[in-house]
Design a protein around this motif. Structure first.
Motif, PDB file in Angstrom:
ATOM      1  N   SER A  59       0.912  -1.024  -0.130  1.00  0.00           N
ATOM      2  CA  SER A  59       0.011   0.127  -0.079  1.00  0.00           C
ATOM      3  C   SER A  59       0.837   1.254  -0.096  1.00  0.00           C
ATOM      4  N   SER A  60       0.117   2.457  -0.427  1.00  0.00           N
ATOM      5  CA  SER A  60       1.032   3.735  -0.547  1.00  0.00           C
ATOM      6  C   SER A  60       0.172   4.637  -0.682  1.00  0.00           C
ATOM      7  N   LYS A  61       0.538   6.138  -0.402  1.00  0.00           N
ATOM      8  CA  LYS A  61      -0.233   7.058  -0.452  1.00  0.00           C
ATOM      9  C   LYS A  61      -0.298   7.618  -2.067  1.00  0.00           C
ATOM     10  N   LEU A  62      -1.583   7.865  -2.477  1.00  0.00           N
ATOM     11  CA  LEU A  62      -1.519   8.452  -3.912  1.00  0.00           C
ATOM     12  C   LEU A  62      -2.286   9.707  -3.969  1.00  0.00           C
ATOM     13  N   PRO A  63      -1.420  10.860  -4.020  1.00  0.00           N
ATOM     14  CA  PRO A  63      -2.126  12.081  -4.195  1.00  0.00           C
ATOM     15  C   PRO A  63      -2.802  12.434  -5.506  1.00  0.00           C
ATOM     16  N   THR A  64      -3.882  12.881  -5.607  1.00  0.00           N
ATOM     17  CA  THR A  64      -4.669  13.022  -6.822  1.00  0.00           C
ATOM     18  C   THR A  64      -5.355  14.645  -6.647  1.00  0.00           C
ATOM     19  N   PRO A  65      -5.703  14.993  -7.971  1.00  0.00           N
ATOM     20  CA  PRO A  65      -6.295  16.472  -7.773  1.00  0.00           C
ATOM     21  C   PRO A  65      -7.547  16.670  -6.890  1.00  0.00           C
ATOM     22  N   TRP A  66      -8.074  15.222  -6.251  1.00  0.00           N
ATOM     23  CA  TRP A  66      -9.161  15.545  -5.320  1.00  0.00           C
ATOM     24  C   TRP A  66      -9.093  15.208  -4.149  1.00  0.00           C
ATOM     25  N   ALA A  67      -8.167  14.381  -3.725  1.00  0.00           N
ATOM     26  CA  ALA A  67      -7.717  13.779  -2.471  1.00  0.00           C
ATOM     27  C   ALA A  67      -6.650  13.065  -2.417  1.00  0.00           C
ATOM     28  N   THR A  68      -6.037  12.689  -1.308  1.00  0.00           N
ATOM     29  CA  THR A  68      -4.761  11.718  -1.176  1.00  0.00           C
ATOM     30  C   THR A  68      -5.544  10.448  -0.506  1.00  0.00           C
ATOM     31  N   PHE A  69      -5.407   9.520  -1.764  1.00  0.00           N
ATOM     32  CA  PHE A  69      -6.032   8.348  -1.460  1.00  0.00           C
ATOM     33  C   PHE A  69      -4.864   7.487  -0.878  1.00  0.00           C
ATOM     34  N   GLU A  70      -5.327   6.078  -0.184  1.00  0.00           N
ATOM     35  CA  GLU A  70      -4.505   5.130  -0.229  1.00  0.00           C
ATOM     36  C   GLU A  70      -4.586   4.079  -1.122  1.00  0.00           C
ATOM     37  N   ILE A  71      -3.447   3.660  -1.909  1.00  0.00           N
ATOM     38  CA  ILE A  71      -3.489   2.652  -2.985  1.00  0.00           C
ATOM     39  C   ILE A  71      -2.979   1.469  -2.480  1.00  0.00           C
ATOM     40  N   HIS A  72      -3.763   0.272  -2.848  1.00  0.00           N
ATOM     41  CA  HIS A  72      -3.405  -1.157  -2.198  1.00  0.00           C
ATOM     42  C   HIS A  72      -3.314  -2.084  -3.518  1.00  0.00           C
ATOM     43  N   ILE A  73      -2.510  -2.849  -3.641  1.00  0.00           N
ATOM     44  CA  ILE A  73      -2.182  -3.702  -4.760  1.00  0.00           C
ATOM     45  C   ILE A  73      -2.298  -5.142  -4.553  1.00  0.00           C
ATOM     46  N   PHE A  74      -3.015  -5.838  -5.108  1.00  0.00           N
ATOM     47  CA  PHE A  74      -3.407  -7.207  -4.954  1.00  0.00           C
ATOM     48  C   PHE A  74      -3.005  -8.063  -6.250  1.00  0.00           C
TER      49      PHE A  74
END
Length: 210
Positions: A20-35
């Motif tokens: 998992s990692s942080k994913l800053p976008t134009p709208w919010a900073t999401f958490e991105i999780h890879i499976f």
């Protein structure tokens, strides 16, 4: 309208959580999780925002990969616009999840999707093009959503979709769909027939005009 039989036969997907990692976008900073799917080695991802495991229904979008729409801004479909809108809506809510499934071209893959586009250029609709290539109208499966949702303790959704198969699939996986939110965006001259075929042949809940 396409049968929901595929959605009614869930299987047990073996999905490994990787990172998992942080994913800053134009709208919010999401958490991105890879499976990773053990059977196919395909990577699937999930974006999350806020506290999700408190039992309250989670605002969510289940989105299948569309390289041409999501990354290349194609106007032949509404996929890219739906992805962007869903991320914006989740950001405004401050809480939600987006499941991004690697099921390009309704499951037929990128190469066959472009072959289907070629047939559509010659007059076939999206369903006819898939069938002329020897595929069902829609090969996507949603069973792999269950382990992804389970990881975050999500048991109920406010699901952003126009597709009745997604609602049926979630319910057959034991995920409550507390609310279905329409996500109809970017109807235009290039995707008018595409959207009309979705409604007429696949049973999608779509208005004739925005």
């Amino acid at each position: 309208m396409q049968s929901n039989s595929a959605a009614a036969r869930p299987v047990s997907y073996k999905l490994d959580y990787i990172a998992s990692s942080k994913l800053p976008t134009p709208w919010a900073t999401f958490e991105i999780h890879i499976f990773i799917d053990r059977a196919t080695a395909k990577e699937h991802l999930m974006l999350t925002l806020g506290e999700l495991g408190d039992g309250a229904p989670v605002l969510a979008r289940v989105h299948s990969e569309c390289l041409t729409g999501d990354a290349l801004f194609s106007q032949r479909c509404d996929c890219g616009a739906q992805l962007e809108s869903a991320m914006q809506i989740i950001a405004a809510e401050g809480r939600g999840a987006l499941l991004y499934l690697r099921q390009e071209g309704r499951g037929i893959g990128l190469v066959n999707k472009i072959r289907a586009y070629q047939l559509q250029d010659a007059g076939a609709d999206t369903v006819e093009a898939n069938e002329q290539l020897g595929f069902p109208a829609d090969m996507r499966r949603y069973d792999l959503c269950k382990p992804m949702l389970d990881r975050f303790g999500i048991t109920a959704l406010k699901l952003m979709t126009n597709n009745p198969r997604k609602v049926a699939a979630m319910e057959n996986l034991g995920i409550e769909v507390a609310e279905r939110l329409p996500l109809q965006v970017n109807r235009n001259a290039y995707n008018e027939n595409y959207l009309s075929t979705k409604a007429a042949k696949l049973g999608h809940w779509l208005k004739e005009r925005l």
